[in-house]
Design a protein around this motif. Structure first.
Motif, short mmCIF file in Angstrom:
data_model
loop_
_atom_site.label_atom_id
_atom_site.label_comp_id
_atom_site.label_asym_id
_atom_site.label_seq_id
_atom_site.Cartn_x
_atom_site.Cartn_y
_atom_site.Cartn_z
N LYS A 55 42.88 8.78 -3.28
CA LYS A 55 42.34 8.03 -4.25
C LYS A 55 41.40 7.63 -3.89
O LYS A 55 40.90 7.81 -2.50
CB LYS A 55 43.59 7.28 -4.13
N PRO A 56 40.30 7.91 -4.00
CA PRO A 56 39.22 7.96 -3.67
C PRO A 56 38.83 6.03 -3.48
O PRO A 56 39.67 5.81 -4.19
CB PRO A 56 38.20 7.78 -5.19
N VAL A 57 38.08 5.78 -3.11
CA VAL A 57 37.19 4.71 -2.04
C VAL A 57 36.72 4.26 -2.56
O VAL A 57 35.25 4.99 -2.64
CB VAL A 57 37.35 4.66 -0.37
N ILE A 58 36.47 2.35 -3.38
CA ILE A 58 35.56 2.57 -3.80
C ILE A 58 35.31 0.69 -2.81
O ILE A 58 36.00 -0.11 -2.93
CB ILE A 58 36.01 1.64 -5.80
N ILE A 74 40.21 -1.69 -9.97
CA ILE A 74 39.59 -0.81 -9.42
C ILE A 74 41.49 -0.19 -9.17
O ILE A 74 41.76 0.75 -8.84
CB ILE A 74 38.97 -1.01 -7.92
N ASP A 132 43.36 3.37 -10.09
CA ASP A 132 44.08 4.07 -9.25
C ASP A 132 43.21 4.56 -8.29
O ASP A 132 42.87 6.25 -7.85
CB ASP A 132 44.47 6.00 -9.94
N ALA A 133 42.20 3.85 -7.30
CA ALA A 133 41.17 4.11 -6.37
C ALA A 133 41.56 2.99 -5.87
O ALA A 133 42.35 2.05 -5.76
CB ALA A 133 40.31 3.36 -6.84
N ASP A 188 33.22 6.16 -1.68
CA ASP A 188 33.52 6.88 -2.71
C ASP A 188 31.88 6.55 -3.54
O ASP A 188 31.76 7.35 -4.51
CB ASP A 188 34.71 8.18 -2.93
N GLU A 213 38.04 2.47 -15.04
CA GLU A 213 39.29 4.37 -15.06
C GLU A 213 37.74 5.42 -15.29
O GLU A 213 38.27 6.67 -14.62
CB GLU A 213 39.87 4.81 -16.55
N VAL A 222 36.24 6.12 -11.76
CA VAL A 222 37.16 6.15 -10.82
C VAL A 222 36.79 7.34 -11.18
O VAL A 222 36.76 8.26 -10.59
CB VAL A 222 38.37 6.02 -10.87
N LYS A 230 35.40 10.93 -8.83
CA LYS A 230 36.13 11.54 -8.49
C LYS A 230 35.50 13.21 -8.83
O LYS A 230 35.36 14.03 -8.14
CB LYS A 230 37.36 12.07 -9.26
N HIS A 268 32.23 12.95 -6.46
CA HIS A 268 32.98 13.88 -4.74
C HIS A 268 33.19 15.72 -4.53
O HIS A 268 33.07 16.08 -3.90
CB HIS A 268 34.02 13.32 -4.51
#
Length: 247
Positions: free
Chosen positions: A3-6, A33, A37-38, A60, A230, A233, A237, A240
């Motif tokens: 999961k990305p970190v926001i 967030i 799914d982050a 991220d 969504e 995010v 991704k 990344h």
């Protein structure tokens, strides 16, 4: 990827009497967030640029949240009497962090004052008070009705077009400042029918940067507004993965 970190900036209140200084952020931001799914990570208003860069090494993407008004004196303009500025500690931090986000091309989503900050940081400017600067504009804030909404005109092919598709859309509205001159590299992707800018998106493939003047995290938002987070995010991704392939 996992999961990305926001990262999220936060509002700030200085100490007053027996009340200590504290930071806070509306739960709607980090709940959105999480639903997308982050993992949200709230950032305190540090003063050191090296510390800010280290924070950005950890996240991220960045969600720049809304709040009170940006102080136009920091951009060379006079202070309009209707402006209620952010706490100076928050504004100094937000502006410095936004510059680093833009320089480093960190994926970013700015909401409300966060979108205005993104535009100013990249060289644009703001309307200081819509009723005076655009006398023919529709009401964009109602002191009595917190549920005030207006329609939105979305540009075909934009991210917001993917989110909302066809049909009439109404969004919440509670601002008196707005984007005036748009920053270079951005496009207007949604407007109120009166011409006030309600969403902007960066056009280059090297950076995911999005802003909405309306608040898709708010209680007054529609269920469809969740799709904006969504899409954000997904953009984080994809960025990344692109960075990983280059490395």
């Amino acid at each position: 990827m996992s999961k990305p970190v926001i990262g999220l900036n936060a509002d700030y209140r200085a100490a007053q009497g027996d009340t200590p200084a504290f930071s806070y952020v509306g739960a709607g931001y980090y709940d959105a967030i999480i639903k997308a799914d982050a993992i949200p990570l709230i950032l305190p208003p540090v003063a050191d640029l090296d510390d800010m860069n280290q924070m950005l090494d950890i996240v991220d993407g960045m969600l720049m949240v809304g709040g009170a008004d940006l102080d136009p004196r920091r951009d060379g303009w006079m202070l309009h009497p209707t402006i209620k500025p952010l706490d100076p500690r928050r504004e100094v931090f937000d502006r410095a962090l936004a510059r680093l986000v833009c320089e480093r091309r960190v994926p970013v989503f700015g909401i409300g004052a966060g979108m205005q900050l993104l535009n100013v940081t990249m060289g644009g400017n703001l309307l200081l008070h819509i009723p005076e600067d655009r006398p023919d504009a529709l009401p964009h804030r109602d002191a009595i009705d917190s549920q005030h909404r207006h329609t939105l005109e979305i540009m075909p092919g934009s991210l917001l077009d993917r989110v909302y598709g066809d049909g009439e859309l109404r969004v919440n509205s509670r601002h008196h400042m707005a984007v005036d001159e748009l920053a270079e590299g951005f496009a207007v992707t949604a407007k109120c029918p009166d011409g006030i800018i309600e969403a902007i998106e960066y056009q280059g493939p090297e950076w995911f940067a999005l802003g909405t003047q309306f608040h898709p995290e708010a209680n007054t938002a529609s269920a469809l507004d969740m799709r904006i987070f969504e899409e954000f995010v997904i953009g984080v991704k994809e960025n990344h993965e692109a960075v990983r392939l280059v490395a």
